[in-house]
Design a protein around this motif. Sequence first.
Motif, PDB file in Angstrom:
ATOM      1  N   THR A 161       0.846  -1.193   0.000  1.00  0.00           N
ATOM      2  CA  THR A 161       0.000   0.000   0.000  1.00  0.00           C
ATOM      3  C   THR A 161       0.883   1.244   0.000  1.00  0.00           C
ATOM      4  O   THR A 161       2.063   1.204   0.352  1.00  0.00           O
ATOM      5  CB  THR A 161      -0.928   0.045   1.229  1.00  0.00           C
ATOM      6  OG1 THR A 161      -0.125   0.027   2.420  1.00  0.00           O
ATOM      7  CG2 THR A 161      -1.880  -1.139   1.224  1.00  0.00           C
ATOM      8  N   ASP A 162       0.288   2.346  -0.395  1.00  0.00           N
ATOM      9  CA  ASP A 162       0.973   3.643  -0.403  1.00  0.00           C
ATOM     10  C   ASP A 162       0.312   4.573   0.602  1.00  0.00           C
ATOM     11  O   ASP A 162      -0.870   4.412   0.946  1.00  0.00           O
ATOM     12  CB  ASP A 162       0.916   4.269  -1.798  1.00  0.00           C
ATOM     13  CG  ASP A 162       1.773   3.529  -2.799  1.00  0.00           C
ATOM     14  OD1 ASP A 162       2.971   3.366  -2.532  1.00  0.00           O
ATOM     15  OD2 ASP A 162       1.243   3.112  -3.848  1.00  0.00           O
ATOM     16  N   GLN A 163       1.058   5.572   1.029  1.00  0.00           N
ATOM     17  CA  GLN A 163       0.561   6.529   2.010  1.00  0.00           C
ATOM     18  C   GLN A 163       0.510   7.919   1.395  1.00  0.00           C
ATOM     19  O   GLN A 163       1.455   8.360   0.742  1.00  0.00           O
ATOM     20  CB  GLN A 163       1.454   6.545   3.250  1.00  0.00           C
ATOM     21  CG  GLN A 163       0.915   7.411   4.387  1.00  0.00           C
ATOM     22  CD  GLN A 163       1.701   7.230   5.674  1.00  0.00           C
ATOM     23  OE1 GLN A 163       2.878   6.865   5.647  1.00  0.00           O
ATOM     24  NE2 GLN A 163       1.078   7.486   6.795  1.00  0.00           N
ATOM     25  N   TRP A 164      -0.609   8.611   1.621  1.00  0.00           N
ATOM     26  CA  TRP A 164      -0.771   9.963   1.115  1.00  0.00           C
ATOM     27  C   TRP A 164      -0.144  10.970   2.073  1.00  0.00           C
ATOM     28  O   TRP A 164      -0.149  10.778   3.280  1.00  0.00           O
ATOM     29  CB  TRP A 164      -2.249  10.301   0.931  1.00  0.00           C
ATOM     30  CG  TRP A 164      -2.871   9.665  -0.275  1.00  0.00           C
ATOM     31  CD1 TRP A 164      -3.654   8.545  -0.290  1.00  0.00           C
ATOM     32  CD2 TRP A 164      -2.763  10.102  -1.619  1.00  0.00           C
ATOM     33  NE1 TRP A 164      -4.035   8.254  -1.575  1.00  0.00           N
ATOM     34  CE2 TRP A 164      -3.508   9.193  -2.416  1.00  0.00           C
ATOM     35  CE3 TRP A 164      -2.116  11.176  -2.240  1.00  0.00           C
ATOM     36  CZ2 TRP A 164      -3.621   9.337  -3.799  1.00  0.00           C
ATOM     37  CZ3 TRP A 164      -2.219  11.306  -3.623  1.00  0.00           C
ATOM     38  CH2 TRP A 164      -2.967  10.400  -4.390  1.00  0.00           C
ATOM     39  N   GLY A 165       0.371  12.023   1.477  1.00  0.00           N
ATOM     40  CA  GLY A 165       0.944  13.079   2.292  1.00  0.00           C
ATOM     41  C   GLY A 165       1.342  14.264   1.434  1.00  0.00           C
ATOM     42  O   GLY A 165       0.791  14.486   0.350  1.00  0.00           O
ATOM     43  N   THR A 179       3.460  15.036  11.070  1.00  0.00           N
ATOM     44  CA  THR A 179       2.311  14.804  10.198  1.00  0.00           C
ATOM     45  C   THR A 179       1.727  16.147   9.801  1.00  0.00           C
ATOM     46  O   THR A 179       2.059  17.191  10.384  1.00  0.00           O
ATOM     47  CB  THR A 179       1.212  13.968  10.891  1.00  0.00           C
ATOM     48  OG1 THR A 179       0.762  14.671  12.059  1.00  0.00           O
ATOM     49  CG2 THR A 179       1.735  12.589  11.279  1.00  0.00           C
ATOM     50  N   THR A 206      -9.931  13.225   3.510  1.00  0.00           N
ATOM     51  CA  THR A 206      -8.857  14.073   4.045  1.00  0.00           C
ATOM     52  C   THR A 206      -9.366  15.343   4.707  1.00  0.00           C
ATOM     53  O   THR A 206      -8.652  15.948   5.499  1.00  0.00           O
ATOM     54  CB  THR A 206      -7.888  14.476   2.929  1.00  0.00           C
ATOM     55  OG1 THR A 206      -8.613  15.205   1.912  1.00  0.00           O
ATOM     56  CG2 THR A 206      -7.227  13.257   2.312  1.00  0.00           C
ATOM     57  N   LEU A 239       1.847  10.602  -3.095  1.00  0.00           N
ATOM     58  CA  LEU A 239       2.108   9.354  -2.388  1.00  0.00           C
ATOM     59  C   LEU A 239       3.569   9.286  -1.969  1.00  0.00           C
ATOM     60  O   LEU A 239       4.446   9.868  -2.613  1.00  0.00           O
ATOM     61  CB  LEU A 239       1.763   8.163  -3.274  1.00  0.00           C
ATOM     62  CG  LEU A 239       0.291   8.000  -3.649  1.00  0.00           C
ATOM     63  CD1 LEU A 239       0.146   6.973  -4.763  1.00  0.00           C
ATOM     64  CD2 LEU A 239      -0.539   7.601  -2.447  1.00  0.00           C
ATOM     65  N   ASP A 240       3.819   8.572  -0.895  1.00  0.00           N
ATOM     66  CA  ASP A 240       5.179   8.407  -0.391  1.00  0.00           C
ATOM     67  C   ASP A 240       5.988   7.475  -1.294  1.00  0.00           C
ATOM     68  O   ASP A 240       5.434   6.710  -2.083  1.00  0.00           O
ATOM     69  CB  ASP A 240       5.115   7.836   1.031  1.00  0.00           C
ATOM     70  CG  ASP A 240       6.442   7.956   1.767  1.00  0.00           C
ATOM     71  OD1 ASP A 240       7.360   8.617   1.241  1.00  0.00           O
ATOM     72  OD2 ASP A 240       6.542   7.391   2.869  1.00  0.00           O
ATOM     73  N   PRO A 254       3.532  12.718   6.086  1.00  0.00           N
ATOM     74  CA  PRO A 254       2.253  12.010   5.894  1.00  0.00           C
ATOM     75  C   PRO A 254       1.070  12.803   6.426  1.00  0.00           C
ATOM     76  O   PRO A 254       1.199  13.603   7.358  1.00  0.00           O
ATOM     77  CB  PRO A 254       2.446  10.717   6.683  1.00  0.00           C
ATOM     78  CG  PRO A 254       3.499  11.035   7.695  1.00  0.00           C
ATOM     79  CD  PRO A 254       4.407  12.043   7.064  1.00  0.00           C
ATOM     80  N   ALA A 258      -3.961   9.164   9.219  1.00  0.00           N
ATOM     81  CA  ALA A 258      -3.243   8.457   8.164  1.00  0.00           C
ATOM     82  C   ALA A 258      -4.200   8.013   7.061  1.00  0.00           C
ATOM     83  O   ALA A 258      -5.296   7.525   7.340  1.00  0.00           O
ATOM     84  CB  ALA A 258      -2.511   7.259   8.757  1.00  0.00           C
ATOM     85  N   THR A 260      -4.056   5.700   3.672  1.00  0.00           N
ATOM     86  CA  THR A 260      -3.314   4.802   2.793  1.00  0.00           C
ATOM     87  C   THR A 260      -4.144   4.488   1.552  1.00  0.00           C
ATOM     88  O   THR A 260      -5.377   4.638   1.554  1.00  0.00           O
ATOM     89  CB  THR A 260      -2.951   3.486   3.508  1.00  0.00           C
ATOM     90  OG1 THR A 260      -4.153   2.858   3.960  1.00  0.00           O
ATOM     91  CG2 THR A 260      -2.018   3.751   4.682  1.00  0.00           C
TER      92      THR A 260
END
Length: 293
Positions: A161-165, A179, A206, A239-240, A254, A258, A260
Amino acid sequence: MEIQQLRYFLAVVEEKNITRAARILRISQPALSRQLQRLEDETGPLFDRTPGGIVLTESGYYLAERARELVTLADKIVTNLAAQETLRGELYIGGGETESLLPVIRSFKQMQLRHPDVTIRIHSGNGQDILDKLDKGILDFGLVIEPFDVNAYHHLKLDQTDQWGILTRRDHPLGQQATVMADDLRDLPLIVSEQLQGNRTFAERTGLDWDTVHIVGTYNLLFNASLLVKEGIGHAVCLDRIINTSGSELIFVPLAPALTANTYLIWKKQAILSRPAKTLLEWMSRPQEDTTF
């Protein structure tokens, strides 16, 4: 209209000169000119001849775009039909820039150890570009990231999975935070992907309000957006692990809470998959082996 004519046409488009194109194609200039004339008899004028070389007409631009797709598809069909007892051929996979492609790459690595005559062609592009090429049969598989409705396609959820930030500068106050929340971004200049802009699901998850946030730019692939961030023009919603920030002036922060994103490998429901494509799916269903050299 024949595939070979389209190949000739694309060579002229690439070289912008009939003489050079004929040399590369290893045919005479008169023979190439006759082929182009036959093509224009069917389509209408494709070129404007100028002292500086040839210039595509509006019809020429359209045909060039379609011809590239047709030639690529024809090459793919011929290559994969040529496979007999030995598994050989090409896999065409498209997706955005994300490390979530790694499970696919690792499965292909295992597969190629046993079938070395299979090669892979990876096309990087934004979501709409990938879907267009998948729907036209140019790609075997596409890689898509949430938020995306996969129900119109066969799909396989990938483990990673990817993480948004936010991609921002280290010397910006945001870069000092562990964060970042939606409230932190309300009055700041943002750079967002073309696919993400206006997406209501993302906004709801978000807390970002697309109608009020300050968007100063958009991107389809993140590298060029990272240059805007370096120059202090804005902060990229992304995405990270796409941009390597180690030792650079950039940092990924991030979102909180969180958020994802799952990644899916998709393919057309009505598609008849090639043997290499079917074999890749078989390897995707197997436990990952240690294939480190």
